[in-house]
Design a protein around this motif. Structure first.
Motif, PDB file in Angstrom:
ATOM      1  N   LEU A   1       0.718  -1.376   0.031  1.00  0.00           N
ATOM      2  CA  LEU A   1      -0.077   0.083   0.269  1.00  0.00           C
ATOM      3  C   LEU A   1       0.930   1.142  -0.030  1.00  0.00           C
ATOM      4  CD1 LEU A   1      -2.725  -1.172   2.553  1.00  0.00           C
ATOM      5  CD2 LEU A   1      -2.959  -1.186   0.247  1.00  0.00           C
ATOM      6  N   GLY A   2       2.266   1.234   0.081  1.00  0.00           N
ATOM      7  CA  GLY A   2       2.979   2.432   0.186  1.00  0.00           C
ATOM      8  C   GLY A   2       3.065   2.866   1.624  1.00  0.00           C
ATOM      9  N   LEU A   3       4.176   3.667   1.937  1.00  0.00           N
ATOM     10  CA  LEU A   3       4.490   4.107   3.211  1.00  0.00           C
ATOM     11  C   LEU A   3       3.269   5.495   3.433  1.00  0.00           C
ATOM     12  CD1 LEU A   3       6.004   4.152   5.954  1.00  0.00           C
ATOM     13  CD2 LEU A   3       7.444   5.715   4.787  1.00  0.00           C
ATOM     14  N   PRO A   4       2.506   5.492   4.356  1.00  0.00           N
ATOM     15  CA  PRO A   4       1.528   6.523   4.359  1.00  0.00           C
ATOM     16  C   PRO A   4       2.377   7.835   4.431  1.00  0.00           C
ATOM     17  CG  PRO A   4       1.439   5.156   6.408  1.00  0.00           C
ATOM     18  CD  PRO A   4       2.319   4.641   5.299  1.00  0.00           C
ATOM     19  N   PRO A   5       1.537   8.937   4.140  1.00  0.00           N
ATOM     20  CA  PRO A   5       2.269  10.311   4.176  1.00  0.00           C
ATOM     21  C   PRO A   5       2.681  10.582   5.957  1.00  0.00           C
ATOM     22  CG  PRO A   5       0.127  10.412   3.472  1.00  0.00           C
ATOM     23  CD  PRO A   5       0.425   9.165   3.436  1.00  0.00           C
ATOM     24  N   GLU A   6       3.510  11.312   6.086  1.00  0.00           N
ATOM     25  CA  GLU A   6       3.928  11.926   7.481  1.00  0.00           C
ATOM     26  C   GLU A   6       2.563  12.453   8.286  1.00  0.00           C
ATOM     27  OE1 GLU A   6       7.377  11.927   8.664  1.00  0.00           O
ATOM     28  OE2 GLU A   6       5.858  12.135  10.367  1.00  0.00           O
ATOM     29  N   GLU A   7       1.758  13.123   7.532  1.00  0.00           N
ATOM     30  CA  GLU A   7       0.576  13.647   8.314  1.00  0.00           C
ATOM     31  C   GLU A   7      -0.429  12.601   8.766  1.00  0.00           C
ATOM     32  OE1 GLU A   7       1.451  14.447   5.291  1.00  0.00           O
ATOM     33  OE2 GLU A   7      -0.238  14.782   3.974  1.00  0.00           O
ATOM     34  N   GLU A   8      -0.269  11.421   8.112  1.00  0.00           N
ATOM     35  CA  GLU A   8      -1.249  10.489   8.590  1.00  0.00           C
ATOM     36  C   GLU A   8      -0.833   9.469   9.757  1.00  0.00           C
ATOM     37  OE1 GLU A   8      -3.277   8.115   5.396  1.00  0.00           O
ATOM     38  OE2 GLU A   8      -3.969   9.944   4.329  1.00  0.00           O
ATOM     39  N   TRP A   9       0.330   9.608   9.884  1.00  0.00           N
ATOM     40  CA  TRP A   9       1.082   8.949  10.898  1.00  0.00           C
ATOM     41  C   TRP A   9       0.447   9.367  12.364  1.00  0.00           C
ATOM     42  CZ3 TRP A   9       4.092   4.635   9.392  1.00  0.00           C
ATOM     43  CH2 TRP A   9       4.470   4.026  10.639  1.00  0.00           C
ATOM     44  N   PRO A  10       0.087   8.110  12.940  1.00  0.00           N
ATOM     45  CA  PRO A  10      -0.651   8.694  14.320  1.00  0.00           C
ATOM     46  C   PRO A  10       0.548   9.282  15.325  1.00  0.00           C
ATOM     47  CG  PRO A  10      -0.528   6.322  14.298  1.00  0.00           C
ATOM     48  CD  PRO A  10      -0.111   6.942  12.967  1.00  0.00           C
ATOM     49  N   THR A  11      -0.275  10.050  16.069  1.00  0.00           N
ATOM     50  CA  THR A  11       0.969  10.993  16.881  1.00  0.00           C
ATOM     51  C   THR A  11       1.220  10.160  18.353  1.00  0.00           C
ATOM     52  OG1 THR A  11      -0.985  12.475  17.575  1.00  0.00           O
ATOM     53  CG2 THR A  11       0.353  13.038  15.989  1.00  0.00           C
ATOM     54  N   ASP A  12       0.241   9.403  18.665  1.00  0.00           N
ATOM     55  CA  ASP A  12       0.435   8.697  19.923  1.00  0.00           C
ATOM     56  C   ASP A  12       0.977   7.592  20.087  1.00  0.00           C
ATOM     57  OD1 ASP A  12      -1.426   7.560  18.624  1.00  0.00           O
ATOM     58  OD2 ASP A  12      -3.154   7.318  20.186  1.00  0.00           O
ATOM     59  N   VAL A  13       2.042   7.346  18.981  1.00  0.00           N
ATOM     60  CA  VAL A  13       2.692   6.159  18.860  1.00  0.00           C
ATOM     61  C   VAL A  13       4.115   6.151  19.031  1.00  0.00           C
ATOM     62  CG1 VAL A  13       1.129   4.936  17.610  1.00  0.00           C
ATOM     63  CG2 VAL A  13       2.879   6.074  16.642  1.00  0.00           C
ATOM     64  N   THR A  14       4.814   5.140  19.733  1.00  0.00           N
ATOM     65  CA  THR A  14       6.307   5.428  19.871  1.00  0.00           C
ATOM     66  C   THR A  14       7.211   4.868  18.448  1.00  0.00           C
ATOM     67  OG1 THR A  14       6.144   2.786  20.868  1.00  0.00           O
ATOM     68  CG2 THR A  14       6.271   4.699  22.425  1.00  0.00           C
ATOM     69  N   VAL A  15       6.442   3.845  17.786  1.00  0.00           N
ATOM     70  CA  VAL A  15       7.171   3.677  16.543  1.00  0.00           C
ATOM     71  C   VAL A  15       7.201   4.861  15.553  1.00  0.00           C
ATOM     72  CG1 VAL A  15       7.315   1.951  14.625  1.00  0.00           C
ATOM     73  CG2 VAL A  15       6.347   1.246  16.814  1.00  0.00           C
ATOM     74  N   SER A  16       8.588   5.313  14.986  1.00  0.00           N
ATOM     75  CA  SER A  16       8.407   6.219  14.178  1.00  0.00           C
ATOM     76  C   SER A  16       8.516   5.615  12.650  1.00  0.00           C
ATOM     77  CB  SER A  16      10.120   6.870  14.254  1.00  0.00           C
ATOM     78  OG  SER A  16      10.511   7.748  13.209  1.00  0.00           O
ATOM     79  N   ARG A  17       7.865   6.470  12.160  1.00  0.00           N
ATOM     80  CA  ARG A  17       7.763   6.542  10.460  1.00  0.00           C
ATOM     81  C   ARG A  17       8.944   6.308   9.857  1.00  0.00           C
ATOM     82  NH1 ARG A  17       7.348  10.152   6.269  1.00  0.00           N
ATOM     83  NH2 ARG A  17       6.078   9.341   4.328  1.00  0.00           N
ATOM     84  N   LYS A  18      10.034   6.870  10.190  1.00  0.00           N
ATOM     85  CA  LYS A  18      11.376   6.639   9.920  1.00  0.00           C
ATOM     86  C   LYS A  18      11.993   5.298   9.875  1.00  0.00           C
ATOM     87  CE  LYS A  18      12.665  11.555  10.777  1.00  0.00           C
ATOM     88  NZ  LYS A  18      11.533  11.652  12.024  1.00  0.00           N
ATOM     89  N   ASN A  19      11.510   4.526  10.510  1.00  0.00           N
ATOM     90  CA  ASN A  19      11.881   3.147  10.540  1.00  0.00           C
ATOM     91  C   ASN A  19      11.681   2.524   9.267  1.00  0.00           C
ATOM     92  OD1 ASN A  19      12.616   3.690  13.032  1.00  0.00           O
ATOM     93  ND2 ASN A  19      11.014   2.321  14.199  1.00  0.00           N
ATOM     94  N   PHE A  20      10.633   2.965   8.543  1.00  0.00           N
ATOM     95  CA  PHE A  20      10.247   2.066   7.329  1.00  0.00           C
ATOM     96  C   PHE A  20      10.880   2.944   5.845  1.00  0.00           C
ATOM     97  CE2 PHE A  20       7.384   1.635  10.576  1.00  0.00           C
ATOM     98  CZ  PHE A  20       7.207   0.044  10.597  1.00  0.00           C
TER      99      PHE A  20
END
Lengths: 330, 411
Positions: free
Chosen positions: A240-259
């Motif tokens: 599905l592709g990596l979701p855009p930064e603005e869709e990444w939930p704010t309340d999580v510890t896993v960073s989008r940069k890991n992917f």
């Protein structure tokens, strides 16, 4: 299946000797499941035993409410939801009470149904019908504020007449106190990103799972087979592709940069048999942002389902409401 | 503390005691077991009262409701409009209805408008009563309430032989007291009494254990409805430790098994608040109706009636008791509410008779927990209303006027 030599005494006590165990049909993550025979009717039932921690104030509120909710759902007699026939509570110790839920027994789940389907797999019409029933059951549960949270082919039952019945819904909260104590292996394959990321979640979780199952009905193998939470997320983003930064939930510890920055690939690369409308609906169900994901009611209104063939097994919720209206005068 | 009341060896059997004596023990215990900090008093009922205030909506709509009410009666109720319908219709016609929009005359039938108007009113009321979170489901919820309420009544009022109507009344009265003491919501009380009615038909309970059963009904109802729960040990002390915690928890399991965890219930109070909101009843009238409705819990014979019937009858009786001077809007709204068919006139009159008798009986003795509860200033002293003193007079009024009675809606 292993035959049960000695039926548990407490089960017999609790159900007034009405059910005779036939076989153990699953250890299950949450407790033992037995296939049993209702001595009165001769019909088979599935007995699910749940052990709940009880403190000095008796049965936990969550158990009382959840089981009562399951009982209430029974009143609607929805065709796509498994029947709850009986419930009882027995004491095991001062700290533990066993709640036994007696469900109707359906021999086949969607997993076996897909395995047994002959070579080319299910016809597109069959998939559509199964999906319609699945979503109809789901929209019924969601409108009653029940979420499944663990939807997968194993707990979607398919009767010999091809009727879909959802099982094990609403049990997650009844089981939850027990779950914390047992290290359980639960499949990750149908989990939505928000659960994998340990963000907050609600009814859209079930829609994601339904999307995965939708694809699996065509593929006859799971869409995303991750081995860990991170691996599962990786597998999802590969498609599905990596979701855009603005869709990444704010309340999580896993960073989008890991992917890695992946782009979405055409869904038809993975589900080639699906038609155009089906692919569109599938993507609406596999939307990363739970708030943008389609709801069960809206999914049923999708053009994918709007065609000539009349519903076979599906009795829409609206029909149920109409018949309720008939009963208004006393 | 004197060993009196329910907690003694023969707690509920002792029906020869004077009423005042019965009241004493809990009073005493109320002081002894003040609610602990973790039990915050339930929210006041003010929020529930809000909907009874008059809506600020267009005059147009009010006129419409006035006009269409007549047509409900004329349209749907042709055969029996003779006496009752005319009374209602006359009241409706008195208003300046002449100004209703001309466009409406072009419609095939005003009847067609009635369900949608009623539907709109019901949806708004449910939303204001906080019974729904999403208005799109409001009408479905209402239909569901109407449908499922049939599972809440019983085919007969028969009780196990050792459990007489007066024993039941004493037990219920005590449960009302405990409920007040623990600051439970009213929904909890209605559910608890429903569970009691239900369990008495499912379980064999000795007279000595009836109080325990009553307490467990309250506990289970609280587990379903309340956000803060009392400790089981506190509940035991409310029964003067006549039963152990172990006994109480055992009864909890027995009861849940007997009920098969079926705790669904359409409380008559929801119907009452809904009808009152649609009918734009005054706060006083709502309190009066709530009082009368709560009195119905004590009456064993009331278990055969549907929640909506009890609510409708309580509201009708409250209207007769208070005799508020009619306003055009009020009458119109009342007519609209009356178009919700809850039962035959005979049934409603029967309930009104039961409630009127109960209210006057209770007022003479002044000892019922419900009476005391509704004599408070925040409940506008409704239980002390002089209009309740003479049931015969009330019933005279009842039989000559139309109660909440209307037409069968074809929805």
């Amino acid at each position: 299946m292993t035959p049960v030599s000695s039926p548990s005494l407490s089960m017999a006590q609790c159900t007034g000797l009405q059910y005779e165990p036939v076989a153990e049909i699953g250890g299950g993550a949450y407790g033992t499941v037995y296939k049993a025979r209702d001595i009165e009717s001769g019909k088979f039932v599935a007995l699910k035993n749940v052990r709940v921690q009880t403190d000095q104030n008796g049965l936990p509120v969550s158990t009382v409410r959840e089981v009562a909710l399951l009982k209430r759902l029974e009143q609607f007699d929805h065709p796509n939801v498994v029947r709850l026939m009986d419930v009882c509570a027995t004491k095991r110790s001062d700290q533990e009470t066993k709640v036994t839920l007696v469900f109707e027994h359906v021999d086949q789940d969607l997993k076996t149904y897909l395995e047994r389907a002959p070579a080319p797999g299910l016809s597109p019409e069959r998939v559509k019908d199964l999906m319609k029933q699945l979503l109809s059951g789901l929209s019924f549960l969601h409108s009653n504020r029940v979420m499944h949270r663990d939807l997968k082919p194993e707990n979607i039952l398919v009767t010999s007449q091809g009727q879909v019945k959802l099982a094990d819904f609403g049990l997650a909260r009844i089981y939850s106190c027990h779950m914390a104590l047992t290290p359980v292996v639960v499949t990750l394959w149908y989990r939505p990103p928000e659960v994998l990321l340990q963000s907050s979640y609600a009814t859209p979780v079930d829609i994601w799972s339904t999307g995965c199952i939708f694809a699996e009905m065509f593929r006859r193998k799971p869409l995303f087979c991750g081995e860990s939470e991170m691996d599962q997320l990786g597998k999802i983003f590969e498609v599905l592709g990596l979701p855009p930064e603005e869709e990444w939930p704010t309340d999580v510890t896993v960073s989008r940069k890991n992917f890695p920055l992946l782009h979405a690939r055409p869904i038809t690369d993975f589900v080639p048999e699906i038609n155009e409308e089906g692919a569109q609906l599938l993507l609406q169900m596999l939307t990363f942002d739970p708030l943008k994901r389609v709801s069960a009611v809206k999914a049923l209104e999708h053009p994918y389902f709007q065609d000539e063939e009349p519903a076979t097994q599906t009795e829409s919720l609206n029909q149920g409401v109409k018949s309720a209206a008939g009963g208004i005068c006393v | 503390m004197a060993r009196t009341g329910f907690c003694d060896s023969k707690p509920l059997l002792d029906l020869h005691k004077k009423a005042d004596e019965r009241r004493v023990p809990l009073r005493a215990r109320a002081n002894a077991c003040a609610p602990t900090d973790r039990r915050q008093p339930a929210e006041t009922d003010e929020s529930r009262m809000a909907p009874v205030k008059m809506e600020t909506e267009s005059r147009w709509e009010r006129r419409l409701s006035a006009q269409t009410n007549e047509s409900i009666i004329l349209g749907f109720h042709v055969d029996s409009r003779a006496s009752s319908a005319e009374t209602v219709a006359d009241e409706c016609v008195e208003k300046p209805v002449l100004l209703y929009p001309h466009g409406l005359q072009g419609l095939h039938s005003l009847d067609a408008l009635v369900p949608s108007l009623l539907r709109h009113e019901v949806e708004m009321a449910l939303e204001k009563l906080d019974l729904i979170c999403d208005r799109t489901f409001a009408w479905d919820l209402f239909l569901d309430m109407m449908r499922t309420q049939t599972q809440n009544s019983f085919p007969n009022a028969d009780l196990p032989r050792h459990f007489t109507d007066s024993t039941r009344a004493i037990l219920v009265d005590w449960m009302v007291q405990v409920h007040e003491l623990l600051h439970f919501q009213e929904d909890t009380l209605y559910l608890a009494i429903h569970l009691l009615n239900h369990s008495l038909r499912q379980l064999k309970v000795t007279t000595a254990n009836l109080q325990l059963l009553g307490m467990v009904c309250l506990l289970i109802a609280a587990k379903k409805e309340e956000s803060l729960l009392p400790e089981v040990s506190d509940l035991c002390s409310l029964m003067d430790h006549a039963y152990t915690k172990r006994q109480l928890l055992r009864m909890e399991r027995r009861l849940l098994c007997a009920l098969k965890f079926d705790l669904s219930h359409s409380p008559p109070l929801h119907f009452l608040l809904l009808f009152a909101a649609v009918a734009r009843c005054s706060a006083m009238m709502v309190w009066m109706a709530r009082y009368l409705l709560e009195l119905s819990l004590q009456e064993a014979q009331c278990v055969v009636f549907l929640p909506a019937q009890l609510a409708g009858a309580a509201l009708c009786l409250a209207r007769h008791v208070l005799q508020e001077s009619p306003t055009p809007e009020g009458e119109a709204a009342w007519c609209l509410t009356s178009s919700i068919h809850v039962g035959s006139q005979t049934i409603l009159l029967r309930i009104m008779q039961i409630l009127a008798t109960a209210a006057s009986r209770v007022q003479t003795h002044e000892n019922s927990a419900t009476f005391i509860k509704f004599s408070s200033p925040e409940r506008m002293h409704v239980s002390r209303h002089p209009g309740l003193r003479n049931p015969a007079g009330l019933l005279g009024v009842c039989s000559s006027q139309a109660p909440l009675k209307g037409t069968k809606l074809h929805l």
